[in-house]
Write an enzyme that holds these catalytic residues in place. Structure first.
Site, PDB file in Angstrom:
ATOM      1  N   GLN A  96      15.156  17.373  29.165  1.00 45.58           N
ATOM      2  CA  GLN A  96      15.834  16.692  28.051  1.00 45.58           C
ATOM      3  C   GLN A  96      15.045  15.493  27.527  1.00 45.58           C
ATOM      4  O   GLN A  96      15.145  15.159  26.348  1.00 45.58           O
ATOM      5  CB  GLN A  96      17.240  16.276  28.477  1.00 45.58           C
ATOM      6  CG  GLN A  96      18.151  17.489  28.619  1.00 45.58           C
ATOM      7  CD  GLN A  96      19.585  17.123  28.928  1.00 45.58           C
ATOM      8  OE1 GLN A  96      19.887  15.996  29.328  1.00 45.58           O
ATOM      9  NE2 GLN A  96      20.474  18.082  28.769  1.00 45.58           N
TER      10      GLN A  96
ATOM     11  N   PHE B 151     -12.715   4.596  -5.670  1.00 51.45           N
ATOM     12  CA  PHE B 151     -11.891   3.499  -6.197  1.00 51.45           C
ATOM     13  C   PHE B 151     -12.301   2.220  -5.487  1.00 51.45           C
ATOM     14  O   PHE B 151     -12.179   2.133  -4.260  1.00 51.45           O
ATOM     15  CB  PHE B 151     -10.425   3.843  -5.911  1.00 51.45           C
ATOM     16  CG  PHE B 151      -9.381   2.879  -6.363  1.00 51.45           C
ATOM     17  CD1 PHE B 151      -8.977   2.823  -7.698  1.00 51.45           C
ATOM     18  CD2 PHE B 151      -8.729   2.051  -5.445  1.00 51.45           C
ATOM     19  CE1 PHE B 151      -7.956   1.978  -8.106  1.00 51.45           C
ATOM     20  CE2 PHE B 151      -7.705   1.201  -5.847  1.00 51.45           C
ATOM     21  CZ  PHE B 151      -7.322   1.166  -7.182  1.00 51.45           C
TER      22      PHE B 151
ATOM     23  N   HIS C  64       1.891  15.678  25.564  1.00 53.83           N
ATOM     24  CA  HIS C  64       0.685  16.322  26.123  1.00 53.83           C
ATOM     25  C   HIS C  64       0.278  15.699  27.466  1.00 53.83           C
ATOM     26  O   HIS C  64      -0.582  16.265  28.165  1.00 53.83           O
ATOM     27  CB  HIS C  64      -0.493  16.199  25.151  1.00 53.83           C
ATOM     28  CG  HIS C  64      -0.486  17.201  24.029  1.00 53.83           C
ATOM     29  ND1 HIS C  64       0.293  17.059  22.908  1.00 53.83           N
ATOM     30  CD2 HIS C  64      -1.170  18.366  23.852  1.00 53.83           C
ATOM     31  CE1 HIS C  64       0.078  18.081  22.086  1.00 53.83           C
ATOM     32  NE2 HIS C  64      -0.799  18.888  22.638  1.00 53.83           N
TER      33      HIS C  64
ATOM     34  N   GLN D 142       2.185  11.682  24.242  1.00 57.83           N
ATOM     35  CA  GLN D 142       3.031  11.541  25.437  1.00 57.83           C
ATOM     36  C   GLN D 142       3.449  12.908  25.974  1.00 57.83           C
ATOM     37  O   GLN D 142       3.414  13.146  27.177  1.00 57.83           O
ATOM     38  CB  GLN D 142       4.261  10.685  25.073  1.00 57.83           C
ATOM     39  CG  GLN D 142       4.984  10.106  26.265  1.00 57.83           C
ATOM     40  CD  GLN D 142       4.135   9.081  27.016  1.00 57.83           C
ATOM     41  OE1 GLN D 142       3.161   8.551  26.491  1.00 57.83           O
ATOM     42  NE2 GLN D 142       4.496   8.830  28.252  1.00 57.83           N
TER      43      GLN D 142
ATOM     44  N   THR E 274     -10.891  -3.248  -3.016  1.00 55.82           N
ATOM     45  CA  THR E 274     -10.955  -4.162  -1.872  1.00 55.82           C
ATOM     46  C   THR E 274     -12.300  -4.885  -1.772  1.00 55.82           C
ATOM     47  O   THR E 274     -13.352  -4.304  -2.034  1.00 55.82           O
ATOM     48  CB  THR E 274     -10.712  -3.353  -0.575  1.00 55.82           C
ATOM     49  OG1 THR E 274      -9.427  -2.754  -0.664  1.00 55.82           O
ATOM     50  CG2 THR E 274     -10.786  -4.220   0.669  1.00 55.82           C
TER      51      THR E 274
ATOM     52  N   GLU F 205      -4.273   2.034   1.128  1.00 55.09           N
ATOM     53  CA  GLU F 205      -3.416   2.077  -0.072  1.00 55.09           C
ATOM     54  C   GLU F 205      -2.200   1.155   0.089  1.00 55.09           C
ATOM     55  O   GLU F 205      -1.113   1.428  -0.423  1.00 55.09           O
ATOM     56  CB  GLU F 205      -3.032   3.518  -0.436  1.00 55.09           C
ATOM     57  CG  GLU F 205      -4.301   4.341  -0.716  1.00 55.09           C
ATOM     58  CD  GLU F 205      -4.147   5.538  -1.635  1.00 55.09           C
ATOM     59  OE1 GLU F 205      -3.164   5.597  -2.383  1.00 55.09           O
ATOM     60  OE2 GLU F 205      -5.051   6.397  -1.612  1.00 55.09           O
ATOM     61  N   GLY F 206      -2.415   0.053   0.809  1.00 58.44           N
ATOM     62  CA  GLY F 206      -1.365  -0.942   1.028  1.00 58.44           C
ATOM     63  C   GLY F 206      -0.777  -0.814   2.413  1.00 58.44           C
ATOM     64  O   GLY F 206      -0.250   0.238   2.781  1.00 58.44           O
TER      65      GLY F 206
HETATM   66  N1  COS Z   1       2.763  -1.079 -12.022  1.00 55.72           N
HETATM   67  C1  COS Z   1       2.406  -1.766 -13.128  1.00 55.72           C
HETATM   68  N2  COS Z   1       2.183  -3.106 -13.123  1.00 55.72           N
HETATM   69  C2  COS Z   1       2.338  -3.746 -11.952  1.00 55.72           C
HETATM   70  C3  COS Z   1       2.719  -3.086 -10.765  1.00 55.72           C
HETATM   71  C4  COS Z   1       2.936  -1.685 -10.822  1.00 55.72           C
HETATM   72  N3  COS Z   1       3.291  -0.996  -9.744  1.00 55.72           N
HETATM   73  N4  COS Z   1       2.789  -3.971  -9.752  1.00 55.72           N
HETATM   74  C5  COS Z   1       2.466  -5.172 -10.292  1.00 55.72           C
HETATM   75  N5  COS Z   1       2.207  -5.034 -11.623  1.00 55.72           N
HETATM   76  C6  COS Z   1       1.855  -6.076 -12.569  1.00 55.72           C
HETATM   77  C7  COS Z   1       2.911  -7.164 -12.543  1.00 55.72           C
HETATM   78  O1  COS Z   1       4.006  -6.849 -13.392  1.00 55.72           O
HETATM   79  C8  COS Z   1       2.149  -8.385 -13.011  1.00 55.72           C
HETATM   80  O2  COS Z   1       2.026  -8.336 -14.413  1.00 55.72           O
HETATM   81  P1  COS Z   1       2.525  -9.587 -15.317  1.00 55.72           P
HETATM   82  O3  COS Z   1       1.692 -10.746 -14.856  1.00 55.72           O
HETATM   83  O4  COS Z   1       2.227  -9.157 -16.714  1.00 55.72           O
HETATM   84  O5  COS Z   1       3.968  -9.746 -15.016  1.00 55.72           O
HETATM   85  C9  COS Z   1       0.758  -8.141 -12.434  1.00 55.72           C
HETATM   86  O6  COS Z   1       0.663  -6.731 -12.192  1.00 55.72           O
HETATM   87  C10 COS Z   1       0.533  -8.901 -11.158  1.00 55.72           C
HETATM   88  O7  COS Z   1       1.537  -8.500 -10.245  1.00 55.72           O
HETATM   89  P2  COS Z   1       2.040  -9.424  -9.063  1.00 55.72           P
HETATM   90  O8  COS Z   1       2.339 -10.792  -9.592  1.00 55.72           O
HETATM   91  O9  COS Z   1       3.127  -8.704  -8.334  1.00 55.72           O
HETATM   92  O10 COS Z   1       0.712  -9.521  -8.162  1.00 55.72           O
HETATM   93  P3  COS Z   1       0.454 -10.158  -6.759  1.00 55.72           P
HETATM   94  O11 COS Z   1      -0.855 -10.826  -6.770  1.00 55.72           O
HETATM   95  O12 COS Z   1       1.632 -10.940  -6.297  1.00 55.72           O
HETATM   96  O13 COS Z   1       0.239  -8.873  -5.760  1.00 55.72           O
HETATM   97  C11 COS Z   1       0.676  -6.928  -4.480  1.00 55.72           C
HETATM   98  C12 COS Z   1       0.997  -7.758  -5.740  1.00 55.72           C
HETATM   99  C13 COS Z   1       0.715  -7.709  -3.197  1.00 55.72           C
HETATM  100  C14 COS Z   1       1.781  -5.885  -4.442  1.00 55.72           C
HETATM  101  C15 COS Z   1      -0.702  -6.234  -4.694  1.00 55.72           C
HETATM  102  O14 COS Z   1      -1.753  -7.191  -4.602  1.00 55.72           O
HETATM  103  C16 COS Z   1      -0.977  -5.105  -3.736  1.00 55.72           C
HETATM  104  O15 COS Z   1      -0.482  -3.982  -3.916  1.00 55.72           O
HETATM  105  N6  COS Z   1      -1.778  -5.376  -2.693  1.00 55.72           N
HETATM  106  C17 COS Z   1      -2.253  -4.321  -1.812  1.00 55.72           C
HETATM  107  C18 COS Z   1      -3.498  -3.745  -2.355  1.00 55.72           C
HETATM  108  C19 COS Z   1      -3.788  -2.424  -1.765  1.00 55.72           C
HETATM  109  O16 COS Z   1      -2.948  -1.529  -1.709  1.00 55.72           O
HETATM  110  N7  COS Z   1      -5.000  -2.259  -1.343  1.00 55.72           N
HETATM  111  C20 COS Z   1      -5.432  -1.021  -0.806  1.00 55.72           C
HETATM  112  C21 COS Z   1      -6.783  -0.772  -1.327  1.00 55.72           C
HETATM  113  S1  COS Z   1      -6.919   0.684  -2.183  1.00 55.72           S
HETATM  114  S2  COS Z   1      -7.171   2.015  -0.758  1.00 55.72           S
END
Ligand code: COS
Length: 386
Positions: free
Chosen positions: A282, A122, A341, A339, A125, A366-367
């Protein structure tokens, strides 16, 4: 889908036995060599571990979310490197196709992912976009002939990229537009000309699981590989994939914490100081008890959220609550395990030292915990304003 508790118990028992008899004895060697032996990968395939969450129609087990988290509790009782290898096929590396793919995309890729014949990965990033995923800059521009997209850009810290045969790649189909609405998701095959990999990252922990950069230079991808055949919905696909992934990681945190607590308890019963096992003290008991209570809370949360997802509820908030609480809990349990251990917890012969480093990632990938807080609070505020 496993339709009865007895069949599920057989699956859980066989995975628990595999973890106990094969993976746990191998985990130290995997960390030392940074490699999972091919014989173990073959056994993982035979057990069907690559296809846990892929629909039966494509050769997977099609586990419900509740079944999947119960499997994750078991598989996480050893080095997270093993879980990482199967994790992308069951999670972020396949679910974009499972959730939003076209019938042709599912038929072409899912059977191979379910069998473990190929590894999926996936690619969201980038160097400049981690938590702010919607600011990604990789572009996918439709060629004038309309048959291919030209992908340019680079992805960072991509789990299983060195092993992967296909990537779910989020890219901007209209590079002039900012924000989530111009992002689309693609399936890109590893051998596509223009796709190359960076060198394998050296990490704090989880040796045996690999990440690296994925680079796209005029990489031509057929339009048939646009997930769902629709532009502009790739960010939503990624978020839906992550909702499920976050619940899965929360379950992994529970399993890892249970293992660390078991190790700490065993050590506390064996280790004698001041004339008695340290488990009699304890202050040690407080650490054991706090860990037990927190693991129980996280396990209950994860099961509850998984059941809600199986009922068809939107579990964006619950998945983030689980990921936040379980990953932070896991960090606290890891710290207490070291700790308890004592000096031995700082020595790499003991699993406590390795787990302490391995589980640190759970609060990041994953966030991050901070992103989970943002998702939870935003969902609360949005609901309150309705
Ligand atoms: N399911 C479906 N749609 C979603 C959703 C979800 N869980 N979360 C957001 N959306 C949709 C929103 O509804 C919005 O759609 P509309 O514009 O049609 O309303 C769109 O996606 C954009 O969402 P949002 O405005 O909330 O986006 P942001 O840029 O503010 O970012 C966060 C949202 C911060 C939550 C997101 O960027 C995120 O999860 N970041 C972390 C990324 C991550 O986990 N990276 C790890 C890498 S993978 S190992």
């Amino acid at each position: 889908m496993i339709r009865d508790e007895e069949t599920l118990s057989i699956l859980l028992d066989s995975i628990a036995r595999f973890v106990r008899e094969v993976l746990v004895p191998a985990e130290h060697g995997v960390a030392e060599s940074d490699t999972i032996p091919p014989a173990i990968v073959a056994q993982m395939r035979e057990l069907g571990l690559f296809g846990l969450s892929i629909p039966e129609a494509y050769g997977g087990f099609e586990l419900t979310m509740e079944e999947e988290v119960r499997v994750a509790f078991e598989i996480a009782r050893t080095s997270p490197a093993f879980r990482s290898l199967i994790g992308t096929n069951n999670g972020i590396g396949s679910q974009g196709i499972v959730i939003d793919g076209t019938a042709e995309q599912k038929a072409h890729y899912l059977p191979k992912l379910a069998a473990g014949d190929i590894i999926g990965s996936f690619a969201l990033t980038e160097a400049g976009s981690g938590s702010d995923a919607a600011s990604l800059r990789t572009s996918a521009v439709l060629e004038p002939a309309g048959t291919h997209y030209l992908i340019n850009g680079a992805k960072r810290y991509i789990t299983n990229a060195p092993e992967a045969a296909i990537f779910t790649v989020m890219a901007r189909t209209d590079p002039t537009l900012r924000g989530a609405g111009a992002i689309s998701a693609f399936i890109v095959e590893r051998d596509t000309p223009g796709l190359s990999l960076g060198k394998i990252d050296r990490k704090m922990g989880q040796q045996g699981a690999h990440t690296c950069d994925v680079i796209f230079e005029n990489c031509r991808v057929p339009v048939a590989n646009l997930i769902g055949g629709k532009e502009g919905v790739g960010f939503k696909t990624a978020m839906k994939v992550l909702d499920k992934g976050r619940l899965h990681i929360a379950a992994v945190c529970v399993g890892a914490a249970e293992r660390m607590l078991d190790d700490a308890l065993r050590y506390a019963l064996e280790r004698q100081q001041f004339g008695q096992p340290i488990a009699e003290f304890q202050l040690i008991q407080a650490m054991l008890a706090d860990s037990k209570a927190e693991i129980y809370a996280a396990r209950s949360m994860v099961i509850d959220a998984a059941r809600k997802r199986d009922n068809g509820d939107d579990v964006s908030t619950e998945a983030s609550c689980c990921k936040l609480f379980a990953s932070e809990m896991c960090g606290r349990v890891a710290d207490r395990s070291v700790q308890i251990h004592g000096g031995a917890g700082y020595i790499s012969e003991y699993a406590a030292e390795r787990f302490y480093r391995d589980v640190r990632l759970f609060r990041i990938y994953e966030g991050t915990s901070q992103i989970q807080q943002i998702v939870i609070a935003r969902n609360m505020i949005r609901a309150a304003r309705k």
